[in-house]
Structure formats: C-alpha cells, structure tokens
Design an enzyme around this catalytic site. Structure first.
Site, PDB file in Angstrom:
ATOM      1  N   HIS A  69      -9.989   1.677   4.827  1.00 37.31           N
ATOM      2  CA  HIS A  69      -8.363   1.800   5.122  1.00 37.31           C
ATOM      3  C   HIS A  69      -8.783   2.411   6.814  1.00 37.31           C
ATOM      4  O   HIS A  69      -9.390   3.994   6.383  1.00 37.31           O
ATOM      5  CB  HIS A  69      -7.447   2.059   4.424  1.00 37.31           C
ATOM      6  CG  HIS A  69      -6.124   1.945   5.083  1.00 37.31           C
ATOM      7  ND1 HIS A  69      -5.941   3.074   5.523  1.00 37.31           N
ATOM      8  CD2 HIS A  69      -5.173   1.434   4.526  1.00 37.31           C
ATOM      9  CE1 HIS A  69      -3.871   2.380   6.618  1.00 37.31           C
ATOM     10  NE2 HIS A  69      -3.957   1.475   5.336  1.00 37.31           N
ATOM     11  N   SER A  85       2.900  -2.285  10.729  1.00 31.58           N
ATOM     12  CA  SER A  85       4.615  -1.646  10.692  1.00 31.58           C
ATOM     13  C   SER A  85       4.977  -3.368  10.205  1.00 31.58           C
ATOM     14  O   SER A  85       6.040  -3.912  10.607  1.00 31.58           O
ATOM     15  CB  SER A  85       4.491  -1.852  11.625  1.00 31.58           C
ATOM     16  OG  SER A  85       5.073  -0.101  12.813  1.00 31.58           O
ATOM     17  N   ASN A 117       0.682  -1.408  -0.079  1.00 31.53           N
ATOM     18  CA  ASN A 117       0.296   0.037  -0.099  1.00 31.53           C
ATOM     19  C   ASN A 117       1.017   1.201   0.262  1.00 31.53           C
ATOM     20  O   ASN A 117       1.622   1.712   1.148  1.00 31.53           O
ATOM     21  CB  ASN A 117      -0.678  -0.043   0.979  1.00 31.53           C
ATOM     22  CG  ASN A 117      -1.667   1.163   1.238  1.00 31.53           C
ATOM     23  OD1 ASN A 117      -1.692   1.825   0.944  1.00 31.53           O
ATOM     24  ND2 ASN A 117      -2.371   1.605   2.662  1.00 31.53           N
ATOM     25  N   LYS A 171      -0.180   4.070  -0.126  1.00 32.13           N
ATOM     26  CA  LYS A 171      -0.692   4.847  -0.149  1.00 32.13           C
ATOM     27  C   LYS A 171      -0.665   7.090  -0.951  1.00 32.13           C
ATOM     28  O   LYS A 171      -0.250   6.680  -2.384  1.00 32.13           O
ATOM     29  CB  LYS A 171      -0.245   5.656   1.229  1.00 32.13           C
ATOM     30  CG  LYS A 171      -0.576   4.778   2.727  1.00 32.13           C
ATOM     31  CD  LYS A 171       0.200   4.683   3.552  1.00 32.13           C
ATOM     32  CE  LYS A 171      -0.393   3.343   4.657  1.00 32.13           C
ATOM     33  NZ  LYS A 171      -0.625   3.643   5.489  1.00 32.13           N
ATOM     34  N   GLY A 204       2.530   2.258  10.703  1.00 34.54           N
ATOM     35  CA  GLY A 204       3.486   3.673  10.668  1.00 34.54           C
ATOM     36  C   GLY A 204       4.055   4.044  11.807  1.00 34.54           C
ATOM     37  O   GLY A 204       4.799   4.685  11.907  1.00 34.54           O
ATOM     38  N   GLU A 207      -6.722   5.080   8.035  1.00 37.23           N
ATOM     39  CA  GLU A 207      -7.031   6.394   7.735  1.00 37.23           C
ATOM     40  C   GLU A 207      -7.878   6.879   6.296  1.00 37.23           C
ATOM     41  O   GLU A 207      -7.851   8.248   7.019  1.00 37.23           O
ATOM     42  CB  GLU A 207      -5.422   6.771   6.417  1.00 37.23           C
ATOM     43  CG  GLU A 207      -4.463   6.592   7.168  1.00 37.23           C
ATOM     44  CD  GLU A 207      -2.746   6.091   6.277  1.00 37.23           C
ATOM     45  OE1 GLU A 207      -3.121   5.729   5.072  1.00 37.23           O
ATOM     46  OE2 GLU A 207      -1.701   4.994   7.425  1.00 37.23           O
ATOM     47  N   GLU A 224      -5.526  -4.470  10.744  1.00 38.45           N
ATOM     48  CA  GLU A 224      -4.557  -3.427  10.725  1.00 38.45           C
ATOM     49  C   GLU A 224      -4.740  -3.121  11.833  1.00 38.45           C
ATOM     50  O   GLU A 224      -5.830  -2.274  12.466  1.00 38.45           O
ATOM     51  CB  GLU A 224      -4.502  -2.669   9.572  1.00 38.45           C
ATOM     52  CG  GLU A 224      -4.312  -3.569   8.626  1.00 38.45           C
ATOM     53  CD  GLU A 224      -3.860  -2.367   7.267  1.00 38.45           C
ATOM     54  OE1 GLU A 224      -2.449  -2.784   6.974  1.00 38.45           O
ATOM     55  OE2 GLU A 224      -4.031  -0.977   7.281  1.00 38.45           O
TER      56      GLU A 224
HETATM   57  P1  PGA Z   1       2.745   0.689   8.047  1.00 36.09           P
HETATM   58  O1  PGA Z   1       1.402   0.328   6.850  1.00 36.09           O
HETATM   59  O2  PGA Z   1       3.484  -0.678   6.603  1.00 36.09           O
HETATM   60  O3  PGA Z   1       3.906   1.733   7.574  1.00 36.09           O
HETATM   61  O4  PGA Z   1       1.950   0.337   9.536  1.00 36.09           O
HETATM   62  C1  PGA Z   1       0.429  -0.577   6.388  1.00 36.09           C
HETATM   63  C2  PGA Z   1      -0.835  -0.130   6.199  1.00 36.09           C
HETATM   64  O5  PGA Z   1      -1.570   1.899   6.588  1.00 36.09           O
HETATM   65  O6  PGA Z   1      -1.526  -0.953   5.387  1.00 36.09           O
END
Ligand code: PGA
Length: 256
Positions: A99, A218, A12, A14, A177, A101, A171
């Site tokens: 997601h 992560s 992803n 983003k 992140g 976000e 998640e």
């Molecule tokens: P990350 O993001 O691997 O940076 O934690 C995962 C995601 O948001 O799908």
C-alpha cells in the site's frame, strides 16, 4: 482478467478505528450487508490486533477477512512482524501488499513487496498488490512507466499455481483520502497498462483466469458505478467510505 460476475469490494480500515469501534462496525456490517453477500465478494481489512475478534464476527457470514500487511518470513527473530502462516491460522484470506502508505512511511521497497507477494502466495493467501503513481510522477508524464515498473518488480519471478489468486489494485497515490477519485477513463487506462505488464510476466491464461484488477482512491457510493463494471476493473479498494456502516453499505448496494 479473471471473469468474475461478482465485484470484489475490499474495505481498508487502516489504523483509523479503535478496537471497540472496529468491533461495533464489523458487527453492524454483518447485518447490514447480509442481503448483498451473494452478489459481491466483500473483504474487511482491520488492524492486526483485532483480526481474531473480527474473524469470530465474520464466522459463517460470507464476508472474507483481510490483513493490511504480511511479513515475508515464516518464522524467526523478526521483532514486531507477523507471518502469513499466522494470518492464515486466524482466518485471513486476503493481504494488502505494498500500500502506498507503507511505501511512503515504512519505506517498503519493490523488493520487500516482491517477497511479501511470494510469501502470501506460498501460504495460500491472496495478495492484493497495490500500485499507483504520485502526483509529481503524473505531472512529469511518468505515470504509466511507474505503474508498470511497480507491477513488474513486485511480480518478478512469481509463479501462480492453479489454486493461487492475485489481486492488483490501481491506487493513484494523490487521490487516496482526497475525496476526489480519478475519472473512470483514467482508471481504465492504468488498468490496461497493468494488464499488459501482467501479461509480460505471467502466462496470459493465468492473467485472464486468476488475476483480478481493482481500483482504489476516494471510491464512494456516489462514484462506484463509474468504475464497475469496466472491461478490466472488477472491484474496488475502499478506505474512507468503508469506515461507517451507512456509507459502506450504500457503496456495496450500488454494485449489486
Ligand atoms: P480512500 O483510501 O478510499 O480513503 O481514498 C483508499 C486506500 O487507501 O486504499
């Protein structure tokens, strides 16, 4: 859960890369991942404007194309939105839905997410439904309730035809992140909660044969082997570690 021998690895990206950097990365990954594409199902999810260009790069390469969102209407006066039909035409086969976000910044509700899952399936796309608790929800002990509720609301009234596939990504919002994943035991526990919610909604034959459960938050080359393979988790959704050719290739390599 669907018995796939190959792990599913979804990148992803983003809104983290420029158009130019996206193309550079996609091209580099096509060659660096070449020897692993038979051993893992790999999906790249760039931003909307770059989808056709990345589709060209992935042509004939055994790496699938994913989108980071989808709208629930097929056509109409919906300024700024993109339909599943258009995505399908561009060569997309997976779409991220719900997601955290988008839930947070775009105020996506469970109902909107349910519409998106339904429309993705009706277009023959595989929705990757993202669910997970915030840190506060975890601290007050409502993690399992939150995750089960998100799954139940997103899949309310949804039926999977024989050819349909669904991916549910657990998640935990607070580790996305952060550089610090949850323990494999915690991910597995939540995956079991999700599995039970799925079985409450869909025929168990469908859950066992057509649904995959993956973990995101992560994940990197150093911890991916903690999550794969477990009894229920059969893949990962990767943000930060998918943004550079070395880190993503190293991660994919660990699974094969
Ligand atoms: P990350 O993001 O691997 O940076 O934690 C995962 C995601 O948001 O799908």
């Amino acid at each position: 859960m669907a018995k796939n021998t190959k792990p599913l690895i979804i990148a992803n990206w983003k809104m983290r890369l420029s158009v130019k950097d996206t193309l550079v990365l996609a091209k580099a990954l096509v060659s660096s991942l070449n020897k692993y594409t038979n051993q893992a199902d790999i999906v790249l999810c760039p931003s909307y404007p770059v989808l056709p260009l990345v589709a060209d790069i992935l042509k004939g390469k055994n790496i699938a194309l994913g989108a980071q969102d989808v709208f629930w209407k097929a056509k109409g006066a919906y300024t700024g939105e993109v339909s599943g039909d258009m995505l399908k035409d561009l060569g997309v086969s997976y779409v991220l839905v719900g997601h955290s976000e988008r839930r947070q910044y775009l105020k996506e509700t469970d109902q909107m997410i349910q519409h998106k899952v339904a429309s993705a399936l009706s277009e023959g796309l595989t929705p990757v439904l993202c669910v997970g608790e915030t840190f506060t929800e975890r601290q007050i002990g409502s993690k399992d309730v939150v995750v089960a509720r998100q799954v139940e609301r997103a899949l309310q009234g949804i039926e999977l035809n024989v050819k349909d596939r669904l991916v549910v990504a657990y998640e935990p919002v607070w580790v996305i992140g952060s550089g610090q994943a949850v323990s494999a035991a915690e991910a597995e526990h939540s995956a079991l909660v999700i599995k039970q919610s799925l079985v409450n909604l869909l025929p168990s034959k469908v859950v066992l044969g057509q649904v995959r459960l993956i973990y995101g938050g992560s994940v990197d080359a150093g911890n991916i082997s903690d999550f794969l393979p477990t009894k229920v988790i059969s893949g990962v959704l990767v943000g930060s570690a998918s943004l550079a050719v070395d880190s993503f290739t190293a991660l994919v390599k660990e699974t094969t």
